[in-house]
Motif scaffolding. Structure first.
Motif, PDB file in Angstrom:
ATOM      1  N   ALA A  38       0.869  -1.266   0.138  1.00 20.11           N
ATOM      2  CA  ALA A  38      -0.051  -0.141   0.140  1.00 20.11           C
ATOM      3  C   ALA A  38       0.971   1.294   0.163  1.00 20.11           C
ATOM      4  CB  ALA A  38      -0.828   0.066   1.261  1.00 20.11           C
ATOM      5  N   LYS A  39       1.797   1.379   0.886  1.00 22.44           N
ATOM      6  CA  LYS A  39       2.998   2.449   0.998  1.00 22.44           C
ATOM      7  C   LYS A  39       3.420   2.614  -0.370  1.00 22.44           C
ATOM      8  CE  LYS A  39       6.889   4.145   3.319  1.00 22.44           C
ATOM      9  NZ  LYS A  39       7.714   3.766   4.544  1.00 22.44           N
ATOM     10  N   LYS A  40       4.061   1.828  -1.316  1.00 21.77           N
ATOM     11  CA  LYS A  40       4.419   1.695  -2.576  1.00 21.77           C
ATOM     12  C   LYS A  40       3.408   2.435  -3.568  1.00 21.77           C
ATOM     13  CE  LYS A  40       7.960  -2.077  -2.105  1.00 21.77           C
ATOM     14  NZ  LYS A  40       8.543  -3.418  -2.519  1.00 21.77           N
ATOM     15  N   LEU A  41       2.414   1.627  -3.572  1.00 15.60           N
ATOM     16  CA  LEU A  41       1.375   1.971  -4.213  1.00 15.60           C
ATOM     17  C   LEU A  41       1.040   3.573  -4.019  1.00 15.60           C
ATOM     18  CD1 LEU A  41      -0.789   1.412  -6.479  1.00 15.60           C
ATOM     19  CD2 LEU A  41      -2.346   0.673  -4.538  1.00 15.60           C
ATOM     20  N   THR A  42       1.043   4.010  -2.880  1.00 16.01           N
ATOM     21  CA  THR A  42       0.721   5.560  -2.837  1.00 16.01           C
ATOM     22  C   THR A  42       1.831   6.383  -3.052  1.00 16.01           C
ATOM     23  OG1 THR A  42      -0.505   4.964  -0.671  1.00 16.01           O
ATOM     24  CG2 THR A  42       0.144   7.146  -0.925  1.00 16.01           C
ATOM     25  N   GLN A  43       3.120   5.909  -3.056  1.00 13.78           N
ATOM     26  CA  GLN A  43       4.209   6.624  -3.494  1.00 13.78           C
ATOM     27  C   GLN A  43       3.913   6.877  -5.127  1.00 13.78           C
ATOM     28  OE1 GLN A  43       7.447   4.454  -1.884  1.00 13.78           O
ATOM     29  NE2 GLN A  43       7.240   5.776  -0.011  1.00 13.78           N
ATOM     30  N   LEU A  44       3.778   5.618  -5.849  1.00 18.43           N
ATOM     31  CA  LEU A  44       3.763   5.573  -7.144  1.00 18.43           C
ATOM     32  C   LEU A  44       2.579   6.544  -7.693  1.00 18.43           C
ATOM     33  CD1 LEU A  44       4.368   4.113  -9.934  1.00 18.43           C
ATOM     34  CD2 LEU A  44       2.727   2.399  -9.372  1.00 18.43           C
ATOM     35  N   ARG A  45       1.307   6.360  -6.721  1.00 14.12           N
ATOM     36  CA  ARG A  45       0.266   7.233  -7.523  1.00 14.12           C
ATOM     37  C   ARG A  45       0.210   8.550  -7.198  1.00 14.12           C
ATOM     38  NH1 ARG A  45      -4.774   4.945  -7.781  1.00 14.12           N
ATOM     39  NH2 ARG A  45      -3.636   3.001  -8.424  1.00 14.12           N
ATOM     40  N   LEU A  46       0.994   9.052  -6.327  1.00 17.55           N
ATOM     41  CA  LEU A  46       1.350  10.442  -6.043  1.00 17.55           C
ATOM     42  C   LEU A  46       2.044  10.989  -7.004  1.00 17.55           C
ATOM     43  CD1 LEU A  46       1.054  10.625  -2.078  1.00 17.55           C
ATOM     44  CD2 LEU A  46      -0.730  11.224  -3.616  1.00 17.55           C
ATOM     45  N   SER A  47       3.138  10.037  -7.490  1.00 21.41           N
ATOM     46  CA  SER A  47       4.061  10.648  -8.370  1.00 21.41           C
ATOM     47  C   SER A  47       3.941  10.598  -9.990  1.00 21.41           C
ATOM     48  CB  SER A  47       5.640   9.685  -8.140  1.00 21.41           C
ATOM     49  OG  SER A  47       5.478   8.680  -8.568  1.00 21.41           O
ATOM     50  N   SER A  48       2.838   9.826 -10.337  1.00 11.39           N
ATOM     51  CA  SER A  48       2.593   9.731 -11.692  1.00 11.39           C
ATOM     52  C   SER A  48       1.067   9.653 -11.622  1.00 11.39           C
ATOM     53  CB  SER A  48       3.060   8.464 -12.223  1.00 11.39           C
ATOM     54  OG  SER A  48       2.554   7.483 -11.606  1.00 11.39           O
ATOM     55  N   ALA A  49       0.616   9.985 -12.967  1.00  9.68           N
ATOM     56  CA  ALA A  49      -1.005  10.048 -13.541  1.00  9.68           C
ATOM     57  C   ALA A  49      -1.375   8.762 -13.597  1.00  9.68           C
ATOM     58  CB  ALA A  49      -1.183  10.811 -14.727  1.00  9.68           C
ATOM     59  N   PHE A  50      -2.712   8.685 -13.150  1.00  9.74           N
ATOM     60  CA  PHE A  50      -3.213   7.241 -13.018  1.00  9.74           C
ATOM     61  C   PHE A  50      -4.463   7.325 -14.350  1.00  9.74           C
ATOM     62  CE2 PHE A  50      -7.063   4.456 -11.891  1.00  9.74           C
ATOM     63  CZ  PHE A  50      -6.406   3.402 -11.790  1.00  9.74           C
ATOM     64  N   HIS A  51      -4.288   6.233 -15.092  1.00  9.73           N
ATOM     65  CA  HIS A  51      -5.101   6.145 -16.464  1.00  9.73           C
ATOM     66  C   HIS A  51      -5.939   5.005 -16.421  1.00  9.73           C
ATOM     67  CE1 HIS A  51      -2.287   8.866 -18.420  1.00  9.73           C
ATOM     68  NE2 HIS A  51      -1.298   8.216 -18.138  1.00  9.73           N
ATOM     69  N   LEU A  52      -7.256   5.408 -16.647  1.00  7.48           N
ATOM     70  CA  LEU A  52      -8.367   4.385 -16.543  1.00  7.48           C
ATOM     71  C   LEU A  52      -8.328   3.591 -17.743  1.00  7.48           C
ATOM     72  CD1 LEU A  52     -10.787   6.827 -15.217  1.00  7.48           C
ATOM     73  CD2 LEU A  52      -9.972   5.076 -13.786  1.00  7.48           C
ATOM     74  N   HIS A  53      -8.675   2.473 -17.780  1.00  9.53           N
ATOM     75  CA  HIS A  53      -8.649   1.294 -18.893  1.00  9.53           C
ATOM     76  C   HIS A  53      -9.591   0.307 -18.806  1.00  9.53           C
ATOM     77  CE1 HIS A  53      -6.290  -1.407 -16.495  1.00  9.53           C
ATOM     78  NE2 HIS A  53      -5.667  -0.285 -16.231  1.00  9.53           N
ATOM     79  N   TYR A  62      -1.541   3.093   8.426  1.00  9.63           N
ATOM     80  CA  TYR A  62      -2.578   3.459   7.356  1.00  9.63           C
ATOM     81  C   TYR A  62      -3.294   4.730   7.897  1.00  9.63           C
ATOM     82  CZ  TYR A  62      -2.496  -1.234   5.538  1.00  9.63           C
ATOM     83  OH  TYR A  62      -2.124  -2.330   4.729  1.00  9.63           O
ATOM     84  N   TYR A  63      -3.592   5.234   8.905  1.00  9.09           N
ATOM     85  CA  TYR A  63      -4.017   6.652   8.949  1.00  9.09           C
ATOM     86  C   TYR A  63      -2.960   7.592   8.449  1.00  9.09           C
ATOM     87  CZ  TYR A  63      -7.526   5.236  12.460  1.00  9.09           C
ATOM     88  OH  TYR A  63      -8.431   4.722  13.123  1.00  9.09           O
ATOM     89  N   GLN A  64      -1.673   7.315   8.529  1.00  8.85           N
ATOM     90  CA  GLN A  64      -0.778   8.247   7.981  1.00  8.85           C
ATOM     91  C   GLN A  64      -0.650   8.361   6.388  1.00  8.85           C
ATOM     92  OE1 GLN A  64       1.109  10.419  10.011  1.00  8.85           O
ATOM     93  NE2 GLN A  64       1.232  11.287   8.033  1.00  8.85           N
ATOM     94  N   LEU A  65      -1.051   7.139   5.710  1.00 14.82           N
ATOM     95  CA  LEU A  65      -1.213   6.989   4.370  1.00 14.82           C
ATOM     96  C   LEU A  65      -2.303   7.670   4.052  1.00 14.82           C
ATOM     97  CD1 LEU A  65      -0.198   3.330   3.167  1.00 14.82           C
ATOM     98  CD2 LEU A  65       1.130   5.216   2.992  1.00 14.82           C
ATOM     99  N   SER A  66      -3.395   7.405   4.495  1.00 15.71           N
ATOM    100  CA  SER A  66      -4.660   8.242   4.445  1.00 15.71           C
ATOM    101  C   SER A  66      -4.664   9.876   4.371  1.00 15.71           C
ATOM    102  CB  SER A  66      -5.612   7.667   5.179  1.00 15.71           C
ATOM    103  OG  SER A  66      -7.027   8.251   5.130  1.00 15.71           O
ATOM    104  N   TYR A  67      -3.890  10.235   5.513  1.00  9.77           N
ATOM    105  CA  TYR A  67      -3.517  11.674   5.706  1.00  9.77           C
ATOM    106  C   TYR A  67      -2.930  12.362   4.581  1.00  9.77           C
ATOM    107  CZ  TYR A  67      -2.322  16.109   8.254  1.00  9.77           C
ATOM    108  OH  TYR A  67      -2.254  17.019   8.609  1.00  9.77           O
ATOM    109  N   THR A  68      -1.903  11.231   4.183  1.00 10.19           N
ATOM    110  CA  THR A  68      -0.683  12.015   3.020  1.00 10.19           C
ATOM    111  C   THR A  68      -1.365  12.072   1.866  1.00 10.19           C
ATOM    112  OG1 THR A  68       1.140  10.773   4.140  1.00 10.19           O
ATOM    113  CG2 THR A  68       1.269  11.309   1.760  1.00 10.19           C
ATOM    114  N   ILE A  69      -2.554  11.161   1.455  1.00 11.85           N
ATOM    115  CA  ILE A  69      -3.193  11.200   0.394  1.00 11.85           C
ATOM    116  C   ILE A  69      -4.240  12.461   0.277  1.00 11.85           C
ATOM    117  CG2 ILE A  69      -4.958  10.080  -1.217  1.00 11.85           C
ATOM    118  CD1 ILE A  69      -3.651   7.383  -0.382  1.00 11.85           C
TER     119      ILE A  69
END
Length: 412
Positions: A7-22, A174-181
């Motif tokens: 979840a932490k890696k996914l958050t870092q990835l998602r915050l650093s790059s655009a997410f494309h729906l497919h 998990y609270y911290q991940l939620s807060y970061t997003i």
């Protein structure tokens, strides 16, 4: 912990790059909902590895192949994607503690994982944590396809779940991940703020507890979320009393007493009376504190917190006859505390009946202290550790006493 690292890696990835729906997201969503494997869906259409890449958006799929997959899963081709924050109306209902029409609303959502996410929230707020775990395991497989708004809400719910099952580190993470997003989205989530405030209150960090409580209170007022406004004010009272700011606690307590005497739809008055008891203890008005705790016990469906406060009052004010009588009554009735509160009850029982026994020392070392540390409950860590130090000193085990004291200093 493995899921958290992902979840932490996914958050870092998602915050650093655009997410494309497919389209692969729809395919995976329906496949998981039907509980089908890659092999079962791809049979006679394509290789399972190809389907896996399609689901992840790593394969440029042609219209013919996509049509076959959609037909097999009984899916309709989606021309446009709704990328708005569909969660917003559900959030407002959570803030207002309104769960009516929840099932009707969630069934209108286009993707099954979105319906599951709302169901997860419903289970969390009704504290059905066995079903929560099963639902969460399903959602975990769709985690990488969620929008940032969905991830923020999902991680908040996971933080709440781990807090309830006494996993302090995972709850905080998990609270911290939620807060970061939430900060990245510029999203004000008062439920997250209130949960963080409760966590920091348990950690004995009054500055952060009050900070997040005030943030939550301001937002709940804008939604006219009465239940959570009162929860925030009760938490502020508790923190003021802990820090001996009685002049700030008293007017707020009086205001809450007037409000809850008039109307108490969410049954918060027992918590108010318990905090009032803490207030009287701080003033050394032990008789008033006792009467207030007893009032909270009578009104509370499961009076574990005011009972423990009453036990602590008798112990600190050296009312040993009353303490022994109460402990005896609780033992006779086999009172059903939750796990941490049951350990505190055991602690006071040992303290009263076997203060210098090895049984008490082993209980502190093997049960009470490990759970308090796992839960990140600083108040309990201090309570149990100081008693252990006292035990070692009385038995002239000064090296052991020093080790416990040093560990206590490290957690402060």
């Amino acid at each position: 912990m493995k899921n958290y690292q992902s979840a932490k890696k996914l958050t870092q990835l998602r915050l650093s790059s655009a997410f494309h729906l497919h389209p692969g997201i729809i395919i995976r969503d329906k496949r998981l909902h039907l509980n089908l494997t890659l092999n079962e869906v791809s049979a006679t259409i394509c290789d399972p590895s190809t389907l896996s890449k399609i689901e992840k958006g790593e394969y440029k799929v042609n219209a013919s192949l996509l049509s076959k997959l959609f037909k097999k899963l009984d899916l309709k081709v989606v021309d446009t994607w709704d990328v708005t924050d569909w969660l917003e109306p559900f959030r407002i209902r959570f803030y207002q503690y309104d769960f009516s029409c929840f099932h009707e609303l969630k069934d209108k959502l286009p993707l099954y994982y979105q319906q599951n996410l709302i169901q997860l929230g419903f289970l969390s707020f009704h504290e059905n944590f066995q079903s929560f775990k099963e639902q969460s395991d399903v959602l975990q497989k769709m985690c990488e396809f969620m929008s940032l708004h969905e991830l923020q809400f999902y991680f908040y719910l996971l933080g709440r779940y781990y807090e309830k099952i006494y996993e302090g580190e995972l709850s905080q993470n998990y609270y911290q991940l939620s807060y970061t997003i939430a900060k990245e989205l510029q999203l004000c989530d008062p439920l997250l703020y209130l949960s963080l405030a409760s966590y920091y209150s348990m950690k004995n960090n009054s500055f952060k507890a009050c900070h997040f409580t005030n943030l939550a209170l301001a937002q709940f007022k804008s939604y006219y979320a009465i239940k959570y406004m009162i929860d925030c004010e009760l938490l502020l009272c508790h923190e003021y009393i802990k820090k001996d700011l009685l002049s700030q606690a008293h007017p707020l307590l009086k205001k809450l007493k007037t409000r809850l005497n008039y109307s108490d739809p969410y049954h918060q008055s027992p918590k108010l009376y318990t905090i009032y008891g803490h207030y009287y203890v701080s003033l050394h008005e032990y008789e008033k504190a006792e009467n207030t705790y007893l009032k909270a016990i009578k009104e509370h469906a499961i009076p574990s917190q005011p009972l423990l406060s009453l036990i602590q009052l008798y112990e600190t004010s050296n009312q040993m006859i009353k303490l022994k009588k109460l402990l005896y009554q609780l033992k006779q009735h086999n009172f059903d505390f939750n796990h941490p509160k049951h350990l505190k009850y055991q602690y006071y029982y040992h303290l009263t009946h076997h203060p210098n026994s090895d049984i008490f020392r082993i209980f502190l070392l093997k049960k009470a202290l490990p759970l308090a540390k796992k839960q990140h409950d600083t108040e309990s860590i201090h309570l149990f550790s100081k008693q252990l130090v006292k035990f070692y000193q009385q038995n002239r085990k000064y090296k052991e006493a020093l080790n416990v004291f040093l560990q206590l200093y490290e957690t402060s």
